[in-house]
Design a protein around this motif. Structure first.
Motif, short mmCIF file in Angstrom:
data_model
loop_
_atom_site.label_atom_id
_atom_site.label_comp_id
_atom_site.label_asym_id
_atom_site.label_seq_id
_atom_site.Cartn_x
_atom_site.Cartn_y
_atom_site.Cartn_z
N ARG A 110 0.87 -1.19 0.00
CA ARG A 110 0.00 0.00 0.00
C ARG A 110 0.90 1.23 0.00
O ARG A 110 1.90 1.29 0.69
CB ARG A 110 -0.91 -0.01 1.24
CG ARG A 110 -1.86 1.18 1.31
CD ARG A 110 -2.98 0.91 2.33
NE ARG A 110 -2.46 0.50 3.62
CZ ARG A 110 -2.13 1.36 4.60
NH1 ARG A 110 -2.27 2.66 4.41
NH2 ARG A 110 -1.69 0.91 5.76
N LYS A 111 0.52 2.21 -0.83
CA LYS A 111 1.27 3.46 -0.87
C LYS A 111 0.28 4.62 -0.88
O LYS A 111 -0.60 4.69 -1.76
CB LYS A 111 2.15 3.52 -2.11
CG LYS A 111 2.98 4.80 -2.22
CD LYS A 111 3.99 4.91 -1.09
CE LYS A 111 4.89 6.14 -1.24
NZ LYS A 111 5.83 6.29 -0.11
N THR A 112 0.40 5.47 0.10
CA THR A 112 -0.49 6.63 0.20
C THR A 112 0.32 7.91 0.13
O THR A 112 1.48 7.97 0.54
CB THR A 112 -1.29 6.61 1.51
OG1 THR A 112 -0.37 6.61 2.62
CG2 THR A 112 -2.17 5.37 1.60
N PHE A 113 -0.32 8.95 -0.42
CA PHE A 113 0.23 10.29 -0.45
C PHE A 113 -0.82 11.19 0.19
O PHE A 113 -1.76 11.63 -0.48
CB PHE A 113 0.54 10.73 -1.88
CG PHE A 113 1.55 9.87 -2.59
CD1 PHE A 113 2.91 10.09 -2.44
CD2 PHE A 113 1.14 8.81 -3.40
CE1 PHE A 113 3.85 9.29 -3.08
CE2 PHE A 113 2.06 8.01 -4.06
CZ PHE A 113 3.43 8.25 -3.89
N GLY A 114 -0.68 11.40 1.49
CA GLY A 114 -1.71 12.13 2.20
C GLY A 114 -3.01 11.35 2.16
O GLY A 114 -3.04 10.16 2.48
N PRO A 115 -4.09 11.99 1.70
CA PRO A 115 -5.38 11.29 1.65
C PRO A 115 -5.54 10.39 0.43
O PRO A 115 -6.54 9.66 0.32
CB PRO A 115 -6.39 12.44 1.61
CG PRO A 115 -5.66 13.54 0.90
CD PRO A 115 -4.22 13.42 1.34
N VAL A 116 -4.56 10.42 -0.50
CA VAL A 116 -4.67 9.66 -1.75
C VAL A 116 -3.99 8.31 -1.61
O VAL A 116 -2.82 8.24 -1.20
CB VAL A 116 -4.05 10.44 -2.92
CG1 VAL A 116 -4.12 9.62 -4.20
CG2 VAL A 116 -4.76 11.78 -3.11
#
Length: 303
Positions: free
Chosen positions: A19-25
């Motif tokens: 899993r990779k998130t950028f802030g809320p994305v």
């Protein structure tokens, strides 16, 4: 061509529940995939599917928010693994003031056992412009230089993002000849492309992504079979409702010039019905389902 150093791994790249998130994305959600050693794998997906994010993790340019990324049995963020990986990103920071030969020579010095500079130039079909400054190259030539910079380190794993964008037809042919040579020499190659007909011809295996997850994984033939049947095209006076009522029609489209495109699992029955009705046809074309058909079917479905 120097043969790639052999590894003991059946899978050169393994992503496990990444899993990779950028802030809320959330760019990748529980992504699990394997790229087998010595194969050419095409990673396909619409814009925003997560392909570039996945490749950046394989290159060790970031860490997953959760899950595990392994390349050649190790963490790609470590120097020992990164030196065995070649990369051709969509946009490359090419040293524009250097000549083509100087740029390739510079990059070769970053690796412990590089290819000969002339060999890398030959693979990229750049021998004729080796003395030209990189800043004076055409867009397609710059892409070929990016390819030469990716392969000069003699990598075991080669990650290529949209390689033939901006290349003319002749350059594309030369590129795919070089990729075939690299695969024959034992390299593991993962590439993304929007030119699905190229992936269909060249790839051993295709992985389709959307919304950060894998939708399908198999050979081009296996994915085509999921699309089913054939595509039938012709020009006639039939309206959409008439086309949809023909036997075996699964989907039908008609443009404003009367050009009809039908997808069918029973092309023989469909054509038999048209001929039995005496329907006037022109520009008739029958083709098997393509990788593009399979891709569109998969990515239109909810992820």
């Amino acid at each position: 061509m120097t043969t790639a150093r052999r590894t003991d791994f059946s899978s050169a790249i393994v992503l496990s529940d990444v899993r990779k998130t950028f802030g809320p994305v959330t760019a990748l959600r529980d992504l699990t995939l394997e790229v087998r050693s010595g194969e050419l794998t095409a990673l396909l997906g619409p814009n925003g599917a997560g392909k570039t994010t996945a490749i950046s993790l394989m290159l060790g340019l970031g860490a997953p928010t959760a899950g595990q990324v392994q390349v050649l049995g190790g963490d790609p963020r470590g120097g020992a693994v990164r030196s065995r990986i070649g990369s051709m990103p969509q946009e490359s920071a090419i040293p524009l003031a250097l000549t083509v030969r100087e740029a390739v020579t510079l990059f070769a010095r970053f690796y412990p056992a590089p290819l000969a500079v002339d060999q890398a130039l030959g693979l990229a079909d750049l021998g004729g412009v080796a003395g030209r400054r990189a800043g004076a190259l055409s867009g397609g030539q710059k892409r070929r230089l990016a390819f030469a910079l990716a392969v000069v380190g003699n990598p075991e794993v080669l990650l290529i993002d949209e390689p033939t964008t901006g290349m003319d037809a002749q350059s594309r042919l030369a590129f795919w000849d070089a990729v075939t040579e690299l695969r024959t020499a034992g390299r593991t190659i993962l590439l993304t492309t929007h030119y699905l007909e190229e992936a269909e011809r060249a790839a051993d295996r295709v992985i389709v992504m959307n919304a950060g997850a894998v939708l399908a994984d198999g050979t081009p033939e296996a994915l085509r079979s999921q699309a089913g049947g054939a595509r039938v095209r012709f020009t006639s006076d039939l309206v959409l409702a008439q086309l949809q009522s023909l036997p075996g029609v699964e989907a039908a489209e008609v443009d404003d010039r009367g050009h009809a495109t039908l997808r069918t699992s029973a092309p023989e029955a469909l054509l038999g019905a048209l001929f039995a009705q005496g329907t006037p046809l022109s520009e008739l074309e029958v083709s098997r389902a393509s990788l593009e058909d399979a891709f569109l079917n998969l990515t239109r479905a909810p992820a």
